[in-house]
Scaffold this motif. Structure first.
Motif, PDB file in Angstrom:
ATOM      1  N   CYS A 121      36.467  28.120  33.693  1.00 31.97           N
ATOM      2  CA  CYS A 121      37.819  28.653  33.864  1.00 31.97           C
ATOM      3  C   CYS A 121      38.649  28.505  32.591  1.00 31.97           C
ATOM      4  O   CYS A 121      39.268  29.458  32.119  1.00 31.97           O
ATOM      5  N   GLY A 124      37.295  30.546  29.570  1.00 28.96           N
ATOM      6  CA  GLY A 124      37.469  31.976  29.739  1.00 28.96           C
ATOM      7  C   GLY A 124      38.902  32.450  29.677  1.00 28.96           C
ATOM      8  O   GLY A 124      39.157  33.641  29.438  1.00 28.96           O
ATOM      9  N   SER A 155      43.101  43.335  33.833  1.00 29.52           N
ATOM     10  CA  SER A 155      42.374  42.573  32.822  1.00 29.52           C
ATOM     11  C   SER A 155      42.865  41.128  32.830  1.00 29.52           C
ATOM     12  O   SER A 155      43.944  40.822  33.360  1.00 29.52           O
ATOM     13  N   THR A 156      42.082  40.221  32.254  1.00 30.12           N
ATOM     14  CA  THR A 156      42.485  38.812  32.216  1.00 30.12           C
ATOM     15  C   THR A 156      43.806  38.644  31.490  1.00 30.12           C
ATOM     16  O   THR A 156      44.704  37.929  31.950  1.00 30.12           O
ATOM     17  N   GLU A 316      41.170  35.509  37.220  1.00 31.69           N
ATOM     18  CA  GLU A 316      40.033  35.749  38.104  1.00 31.69           C
ATOM     19  C   GLU A 316      38.795  35.051  37.544  1.00 31.69           C
ATOM     20  O   GLU A 316      38.513  35.136  36.352  1.00 31.69           O
ATOM     21  N   GLU A 318      35.261  34.200  36.227  1.00 29.62           N
ATOM     22  CA  GLU A 318      34.243  35.037  35.584  1.00 29.62           C
ATOM     23  C   GLU A 318      32.899  34.330  35.661  1.00 29.62           C
ATOM     24  O   GLU A 318      32.809  33.111  35.462  1.00 29.62           O
ATOM     25  N   GLU A 319      31.872  35.069  35.926  1.00 30.35           N
ATOM     26  CA  GLU A 319      30.540  34.483  36.046  1.00 30.35           C
ATOM     27  C   GLU A 319      30.011  34.124  34.659  1.00 30.35           C
ATOM     28  O   GLU A 319      30.044  34.933  33.733  1.00 30.35           O
ATOM     29  N   LYS A 338      31.256  45.075  26.855  1.00 35.95           N
ATOM     30  CA  LYS A 338      31.754  43.999  27.710  1.00 35.95           C
ATOM     31  C   LYS A 338      32.926  43.374  26.989  1.00 35.95           C
ATOM     32  O   LYS A 338      32.866  43.142  25.780  1.00 35.95           O
ATOM     33  N   SER A 340      34.449  40.396  27.276  1.00 40.28           N
ATOM     34  CA  SER A 340      34.258  39.001  26.863  1.00 40.28           C
ATOM     35  C   SER A 340      33.182  38.391  27.752  1.00 40.28           C
ATOM     36  O   SER A 340      32.717  39.026  28.700  1.00 40.28           O
ATOM     37  N   ALA A 341      32.807  37.176  27.430  1.00 35.73           N
ATOM     38  CA  ALA A 341      31.795  36.480  28.234  1.00 35.73           C
ATOM     39  C   ALA A 341      31.978  34.982  28.073  1.00 35.73           C
ATOM     40  O   ALA A 341      32.616  34.515  27.121  1.00 35.73           O
TER      41      ALA A 341
END
Length: 345
Positions: A121, A124, A155-156, A316, A318-319, A338, A340-341
């Motif tokens: 969390c 990210g 979006s984040t 939210e 993110e995996e 993508k 971000s990750a």
């Protein structure tokens, strides 16, 4: 110790991401903190910015949003102790990849991580959290009673802007790019004045904003990019045209843009002049590229962690991706396939 690095080529197509063996000094000195990584965020490398700042290397470290546990501290460190949980953003000229198992970081780049928050969390959300604070507090000077339009609220970055502004008593409007995003935004616990669909066959942005604001326009607009030409971005997830953004601004309004190469024509400037409105550029690297306001930057990081811990800010989830997939995922992030990750150790 292995980490992920970017090896530049003569063209963007020749740029590769490689795993490279690196080594840390034997001792931790001065203000350095040795941290065992638990999670690391991946975001696109701004190669042009690195050139502008004179940062030119054969191998560019990848992964700068880091979260981990302190293993050792230098003799001058006063803020942290072994076993403390920390989070931070590595500077642009940092020599090591955040995807290493263990890294050394200056204590003035880290803050404590609340125990209740997960590693994924915080890693990210920290970059987008800093961007949201910079856009709303530093640039727009938001205050209770203002009206804000956030582009791409799902979006984040957009979601954190919505939550932060709502907490401070700002009336928030946002846009959705797909029917799924529209449903998600309408179900948010954070109260939104209006969710404006901008996907194909949907309503008109300007008319909806003017209807919601009684024809006055909004005090603040925050975008994630704009179109400079009418025929740009004709797909479903279209960016707003620059004239649309200026048109929805009210008198004395502030437009905070992420578009690095924004070009305003004389009619656009004339309209901004008539409204006595202003344009500022949101550079997400401004805090780590300069240490002039380091204390203020650390205050922002601490406040983000406090508000996330109390539930005011809640991105939210993110995996996370495993470490062995980091190279492939980073290539997707760099090609904008993508946004971000997050890599979990």
């Amino acid at each position: 110790m292995k980490g992920l690095y970017c090896r530049l080529g003569q063209t963007d197509a020749d740029t590769k991401f490689v795993i490279q063996e690196m080594s840390l000094p034997a001792n931790v000195d001065g203000h350095q903190v040795r941290v065992k990584m638990k999670a690391c965020g991946l975001s696109p490398l701004d190669l042009k910015l690195l050139v502008d700042l004179g940062i030119q290397r054969d191998l560019i470290p990848v992964g700068r949003e880091v979260a981990g546990v302190v293993l050792q501290v230098g003799s001058l460190v006063s803020s942290f102790h072994p076993d403390d949980e920390v989070v931070g953003i590595l500077p642009l000229d940092y020599p090591w990849s955040g995807l290493c198992d263990v890294i050394d970081v200056d204590e003035h780049l880290l803050v404590h991580k609340p125990e209740k928050l997960s590693w994924i969390c915080v890693a990210g959300a920290i970059r987008d959290g800093v961007c949201a604070y910079t856009a709303l507090h530093t640039h727009a000077r938001m205050a209770a009673g203002h009206t804000l339009l956030v582009m791409d609220g799902a979006s984040t970055f957009g979601l954190l802007c919505i939550q932060l502004a709502s907490y401070h008593g700002v009336k928030v409007l946002t846009t959705s790019h797909t029917p799924e995003q529209h449903t998600f935004l309408e179900k948010l616990q954070t109260s939104l004045a209006r969710v404006i669909p901008v996907f194909e066959g949907s309503s008109d942005l300007l008319s909806d904003v003017l209807e919601e604001t009684g024809g006055l326009g909004v005090d603040i607009v925050i975008d994630t990019g704009v179109r400079l030409q009418e025929d740009e971005g004709s797909n479903g997830n279209r960016l707003p045209h620059k004239h649309e953004v200026i048109s929805v601004l009210g008198v004395g309004g502030h437009w905070v843009t992420s578009h690095q190469e924004l070009q305003l024509d004389p009619p656009d400037c004339r309209l901004l002049h008539l409204k006595s409105a202003s344009v500022t550029f949101l550079n997400q690297e401004v805090w780590t590229a300069s240490t002039v306001q380091q204390g203020r930057y650390l205050h922002i990081l601490k406040d983000i962690m406090e508000k996330m811990s109390s539930g005011i800010l809640g991105p939210e989830p993110e995996e996370a991706v495993p470490l062995q997939d980091a190279t492939v995922v980073m290539e997707m992030v760099q090609r904008c396939q993508k946004k971000s990750a997050i890599v979990q150790f």
